[in-house]
Design an enzyme around this catalytic site. Structure first.
Site, PDB file in Angstrom:
ATOM      1  N   TYR A  30      -1.928  -4.606  10.136  1.00 52.00           N
ATOM      2  CA  TYR A  30      -3.319  -4.274   9.829  1.00 52.00           C
ATOM      3  C   TYR A  30      -4.194  -4.591  11.024  1.00 52.00           C
ATOM      4  CZ  TYR A  30      -2.626  -3.780   4.787  1.00 52.00           C
ATOM      5  OH  TYR A  30      -2.243  -3.356   3.550  1.00 52.00           O
ATOM      6  N   TYR A  69       5.500  -4.778   5.478  1.00 51.95           N
ATOM      7  CA  TYR A  69       5.195  -5.990   6.248  1.00 51.95           C
ATOM      8  C   TYR A  69       5.572  -7.223   5.438  1.00 51.95           C
ATOM      9  CZ  TYR A  69       0.750  -5.886   3.574  1.00 51.95           C
ATOM     10  OH  TYR A  69      -0.194  -5.840   2.588  1.00 51.95           O
ATOM     11  N   ARG A  79       6.190  -6.608   1.579  1.00 52.50           N
ATOM     12  CA  ARG A  79       5.449  -5.592   0.838  1.00 52.50           C
ATOM     13  C   ARG A  79       6.025  -4.220   1.175  1.00 52.50           C
ATOM     14  NH1 ARG A  79       1.028  -5.498  -1.421  1.00 52.50           N
ATOM     15  NH2 ARG A  79       2.436  -4.548  -2.895  1.00 52.50           N
ATOM     16  N   HIS A  82       2.554   0.829   1.602  1.00 52.80           N
ATOM     17  CA  HIS A  82       1.549   1.114   0.569  1.00 52.80           C
ATOM     18  C   HIS A  82       0.204   1.411   1.213  1.00 52.80           C
ATOM     19  CE1 HIS A  82       1.115  -3.181   1.427  1.00 52.80           C
ATOM     20  NE2 HIS A  82      -0.159  -3.034   1.132  1.00 52.80           N
ATOM     21  N   HIS A  84      -3.911   1.038   0.185  1.00 53.81           N
ATOM     22  CA  HIS A  84      -4.904   0.522  -0.757  1.00 53.81           C
ATOM     23  C   HIS A  84      -5.960   1.601  -1.011  1.00 53.81           C
ATOM     24  CE1 HIS A  84      -3.576  -3.725  -0.411  1.00 53.81           C
ATOM     25  NE2 HIS A  84      -3.219  -3.349   0.806  1.00 53.81           N
TER      26      HIS A  84
HETATM   27 FE   LIG Z   1      -1.669  -4.236   1.998  1.00 54.54          FE
END
Ligand SMILES: [Fe+2]
Length: 164
Positions: A30, A69, A79, A82, A84
């Protein structure tokens, strides 16, 4: 590309809904100050976008497929890929927040966060289907994700786990 419709409880498209999305880059990183994962930033990718549904409730955006990640609360938890989503439905005061997953990803079913969802149907409502008809050869793959705001078939929302 991710595309789909924002729908109400009767399956009608919701026009003029603000759809926002944010995600990690292809390496699972991110662009965020508190990010701790070592994967590199992508200088060409911000990781955030927004759009507004058309008269039929359709939305679409082009992006990169995010990478998985590590989830730092576990020794070897990850995770799944995905995206959000935040949706401001037309005429609603409430903001709805959820996550979209990708069809066929084995990481979905071993994710500790996904596992907190007790209802398998609710999990399946968060998985976007690969759509080879909407896929553009040599350009992009298409995933279809419909977001149902209310009713029995509604999408599971993180900020409304008791039901929609
Ligand atoms: Fe996330």
């Amino acid at each position: 590309m991710v595309y789909g419709r924002v729908l109400d409880e009767r399956g009608r498209g919701v026009p003029g809904a603000l759809v926002e999305f944010w995600q990690a880059n292809a390496g699972g990183r991110y662009r965020h100050k508190k990010e701790t994962y070592l994967a590199p930033l992508d200088p060409n990718f911000g990781g955030f976008g927004r759009t507004i549904t058309d008269e039929e409730g359709n939305y679409a955006f082009r992006t990169v497929k995010p990478g998985p990640y590590p989830w730092p609360n576990g020794v070897n938890d990850w995770r799944p890929a995905h995206i959000h989503f935040s949706v401001f439905g037309h005429g609603f005061s409430q903001r709805l927040i959820t996550q979209m997953y990708f069809e066929g990803d084995p990481m979905i079913w071993i994710c500790p966060i996904v596992k907190t969802i007790p209802d398998e149907q609710a999990i399946r409502s968060l998985i976007a289907a690969l759509d080879m008809n909407a896929t553009i050869p040599h350009d992009l793959r298409a995933y279809k994700f419909d977001i149902v705001l209310r009713g029995r078939r509604s999408t599971l929302f993180e900020n409304r786990p008791e039901g929609n």
